[in-house]
Design a protein around this motif. Sequence first.
Motif, PDB file in Angstrom:
ATOM      1  N   PHE A 183      17.848 -13.862  49.385  1.00 58.99           N
ATOM      2  CA  PHE A 183      19.314 -14.358  49.802  1.00 58.99           C
ATOM      3  C   PHE A 183      18.969 -15.294  50.842  1.00 58.99           C
ATOM      4  O   PHE A 183      18.331 -14.911  51.837  1.00 58.99           O
ATOM      5  CB  PHE A 183      20.218 -13.230  50.128  1.00 58.99           C
ATOM      6  N   GLN A 184      19.721 -16.350  50.738  1.00 61.12           N
ATOM      7  CA  GLN A 184      19.693 -17.301  51.966  1.00 61.12           C
ATOM      8  C   GLN A 184      20.873 -17.396  52.722  1.00 61.12           C
ATOM      9  O   GLN A 184      21.926 -17.857  52.082  1.00 61.12           O
ATOM     10  CB  GLN A 184      19.406 -18.770  51.062  1.00 61.12           C
ATOM     11  N   ILE A 185      20.886 -17.094  53.847  1.00 62.31           N
ATOM     12  CA  ILE A 185      22.010 -17.037  54.820  1.00 62.31           C
ATOM     13  C   ILE A 185      22.076 -18.311  55.676  1.00 62.31           C
ATOM     14  O   ILE A 185      21.252 -18.339  56.429  1.00 62.31           O
ATOM     15  CB  ILE A 185      21.925 -15.723  55.789  1.00 62.31           C
ATOM     16  N   GLY A 196      25.123 -20.787  43.406  1.00 64.08           N
ATOM     17  CA  GLY A 196      26.162 -21.549  44.275  1.00 64.08           C
ATOM     18  C   GLY A 196      26.505 -20.553  45.453  1.00 64.08           C
ATOM     19  O   GLY A 196      25.862 -19.406  45.481  1.00 64.08           O
ATOM     20  N   TYR A 197      27.171 -20.853  46.345  1.00 66.44           N
ATOM     21  CA  TYR A 197      27.552 -20.390  47.701  1.00 66.44           C
ATOM     22  C   TYR A 197      28.577 -19.363  47.513  1.00 66.44           C
ATOM     23  O   TYR A 197      29.350 -19.612  46.592  1.00 66.44           O
ATOM     24  CB  TYR A 197      27.786 -21.339  48.863  1.00 66.44           C
ATOM     25  N   ARG A 217      23.776 -17.083  49.608  1.00 67.15           N
ATOM     26  CA  ARG A 217      23.591 -17.561  48.169  1.00 67.15           C
ATOM     27  C   ARG A 217      22.178 -17.018  47.691  1.00 67.15           C
ATOM     28  O   ARG A 217      21.519 -16.642  48.729  1.00 67.15           O
ATOM     29  CB  ARG A 217      23.419 -19.277  48.142  1.00 67.15           C
ATOM     30  N   ALA A 218      22.195 -16.631  46.393  1.00 66.92           N
ATOM     31  CA  ALA A 218      20.843 -16.012  46.090  1.00 66.92           C
ATOM     32  C   ALA A 218      19.901 -17.047  45.565  1.00 66.92           C
ATOM     33  O   ALA A 218      20.455 -18.124  45.094  1.00 66.92           O
ATOM     34  CB  ALA A 218      21.354 -14.918  44.942  1.00 66.92           C
ATOM     35  N   ALA A 219      18.708 -16.733  45.520  1.00 69.49           N
ATOM     36  CA  ALA A 219      17.668 -17.787  45.132  1.00 69.49           C
ATOM     37  C   ALA A 219      16.507 -17.185  44.190  1.00 69.49           C
ATOM     38  O   ALA A 219      16.226 -15.914  44.525  1.00 69.49           O
ATOM     39  CB  ALA A 219      17.079 -18.214  46.371  1.00 69.49           C
ATOM     40  N   VAL A 224      26.122 -15.813  41.611  1.00 69.22           N
ATOM     41  CA  VAL A 224      26.550 -16.150  43.257  1.00 69.22           C
ATOM     42  C   VAL A 224      26.872 -14.865  43.636  1.00 69.22           C
ATOM     43  O   VAL A 224      27.606 -13.903  42.861  1.00 69.22           O
ATOM     44  CB  VAL A 224      27.841 -16.922  43.016  1.00 69.22           C
ATOM     45  N   PRO A 225      26.727 -14.536  44.783  1.00 66.77           N
ATOM     46  CA  PRO A 225      27.118 -13.296  45.662  1.00 66.77           C
ATOM     47  C   PRO A 225      28.698 -13.498  45.793  1.00 66.77           C
ATOM     48  O   PRO A 225      29.159 -14.392  45.990  1.00 66.77           O
ATOM     49  CB  PRO A 225      26.380 -13.266  46.992  1.00 66.77           C
ATOM     50  N   THR A 226      29.294 -12.435  45.864  1.00 63.11           N
ATOM     51  CA  THR A 226      30.903 -12.200  45.998  1.00 63.11           C
ATOM     52  C   THR A 226      31.098 -11.318  47.187  1.00 63.11           C
ATOM     53  O   THR A 226      30.383 -10.654  47.909  1.00 63.11           O
ATOM     54  CB  THR A 226      31.399 -12.090  44.904  1.00 63.11           C
TER      55      THR A 226
END
Length: 204
Positions: free
Chosen positions: A123-125, A173-174, A164-166, A95-97
């Motif tokens: 990354f999905q924004i 997770g978000y 979130r990363a993909a 998860v990005p933080t």
Amino acid sequence: TYTTGPITAACAVSASFTLNSYTVTATAGANGTISPTSRSVAHGATTTFTVTPETGYSASVTGCGGTLTGTTYTTDAITAACAVTASFGLILPSVPTNFTASAVSATRIQLIWEDHSDNESAFQIERKTGADGTWDQIATAPANTILYADNVTVGMSDLIYRVRAANDAGSSGYSNEAVVTAAGQRRLAAGRSHSLYLGSDGSL
């Protein structure tokens, strides 16, 4: 059955016994290894193999009634020849933080986050307008990106973002949600901007 020849005098029969051994073979699919590729194992004994996934992958091992602990696969007691098979699947990215959003002009929101994965493909924004709005994916940023600039017109509602990363295994997770208030947007002078990406190495 042991059958003697014709008995014409006292004699003795002697039997000796050798413990059977069996070959346990091991094979691995793509994106990892298992070693050694075979072992000779005495009847009733167990044996072990070392399983090594490539970075970003996890291992699953079957065969010979064994269990995987860390990178060591231990068979059950061996009573016949058998085979061990290792397969490797892509791990979901982390998860990005520390996700933040800030208005740098009346038409540009700058998003920044920390990338904790080495196996993401994008990354999905996502953005929604107001607390009761609906999330929409507004952009897909390349792997190793840590910044995205969103072109958006000042409105009367807060803008809320998440990322979130993909990869091919799915999505993480978000991140935490980041909010840019409508009041904050209106305080900035109107201007034009364009979308940009900043790599984790600092390159644009």
